[in-house]
Design an enzyme around this catalytic site. Structure first.
Site, PDB file in Angstrom:
ATOM      1  N   ASP A 128       0.975  -0.974  -0.239  1.00 47.63           N
ATOM      2  CA  ASP A 128      -0.109   0.184  -0.061  1.00 47.63           C
ATOM      3  C   ASP A 128       1.027   1.241   0.246  1.00 47.63           C
ATOM      4  OD1 ASP A 128      -1.856   1.838   0.406  1.00 47.63           O
ATOM      5  OD2 ASP A 128      -1.701   1.662   2.249  1.00 47.63           O
ATOM      6  N   ASP A 149      -0.207   4.709   1.018  1.00 47.83           N
ATOM      7  CA  ASP A 149      -0.457   5.716   1.569  1.00 47.83           C
ATOM      8  C   ASP A 149      -0.109   5.475   3.036  1.00 47.83           C
ATOM      9  OD1 ASP A 149      -1.092   8.254   0.436  1.00 47.83           O
ATOM     10  OD2 ASP A 149      -2.793   7.234   0.157  1.00 47.83           O
TER      11      ASP A 149
END
Ligand code: BG6
Ligand code: MG
Length: 225
Positions: free
Chosen positions: A11, A13
């Protein structure tokens, strides 16, 4: 070889860089503008989900779901995004979170594939600013998928493009919705953050500096036995 690890899918953020904090600050400011203040605890529910899904959750929190037309909602989401873009303007490779660059080096040394699965429409901008775009074999962002996390689509798409079966992948996430997406995709889930929030992950490290690739691989292999 059958059970071996072949790819790691990150991922963005809150895992590779601390943009999760900027999303929080921008949503918080927008929430206050429309009379819906919220806590960091509530913000955990916004992590990993799309821009519009986040706005809907904030409006639901404030009991204002029916107060805005679709056009007004798009304006609110746009306003949040303009603020967010201001906040990320100065991002540079110095903003890569501790331990991530080392992890990338180890993954490459083991000749594993590497993917990014981010539901952010700003993912390429952030990856370019971090000078990481070229290091990843595949980047899947909001523009490629129809369903936001916790739907597994984004992780499954990354695995398909990497030509790796999901069972041979590790996914790394800081959001509960993201961990759900990894697990539904049939992958081994690594959480970064608090165990209370990420309890569905196969292993949770408190912060990126605690990520140990050796430990992760050992647990992945043990899980296969
Ligand atoms: C996710 C973040 O990566 O991207 C969410 O965890 C954010 O907080 C989502 O809402 C969408 O981002 P953007 O940049 O398209 O508004
Ligand atoms: Mg995240």
């Amino acid at each position: 070889m059958n059970n071996s690890l072949q790819a790691v899918i990150f991922d963005l953020d809150g895992v590779i860089t601390d943009t999760a904090e900027y999303h929080y600050l921008a949503w918080k400011a927008l929430g206050e503008d429309i009379g819906i203040p919220f806590t960091r605890e509530f913000n955990e529910e916004l992590k990993g989900i799309s821009r519009m899904d986040s706005l809907d959750k904030i409006l639901a929190l404030g009991g204002r779901v029916n107060d805005f037309s679709l056009e007004e909602k798009e304006q609110l989401a746009h306003k949040k995004n303009e603020h967010y873009k201001e906040l990320i303007q100065k991002i540079s490779p110095l903003d890569i979170l501790p331990g991530i660059q080392e992890l990338i080096v180890e993954i490459k040394e083991m000749k594993l594939k590497m993917g990014l699965a981010s539901v952010s429409k700003n993912a390429f901008t952030v990856m370019d600013a971090l000078r990481l775009t070229d290091q990843f074999d595949v980047i899947v962002d909001a523009n490629t998928i129809a369903n936001s996390k916790p739907d597994p689509e984004i992780f499954l798409t990354a695995a398909r493009l990497l030509e790796v079966d999901p069972s041979h992948c590790i996914g790394i996430e800081d959001a509960a919705a993201g961990v759900d997406a990894i697990k539904s995709a049939g992958m081994f889930a690594v959480g970064v953050g608090s165990v209370q929030t990420l309890y569905k992950a196969d292993v949770v490290y408190e912060s990126t500096s605690d990520l140990s690739f050796k430990n992760m691989v050992e647990l992945f292999e043990k899980n296969k036995k």
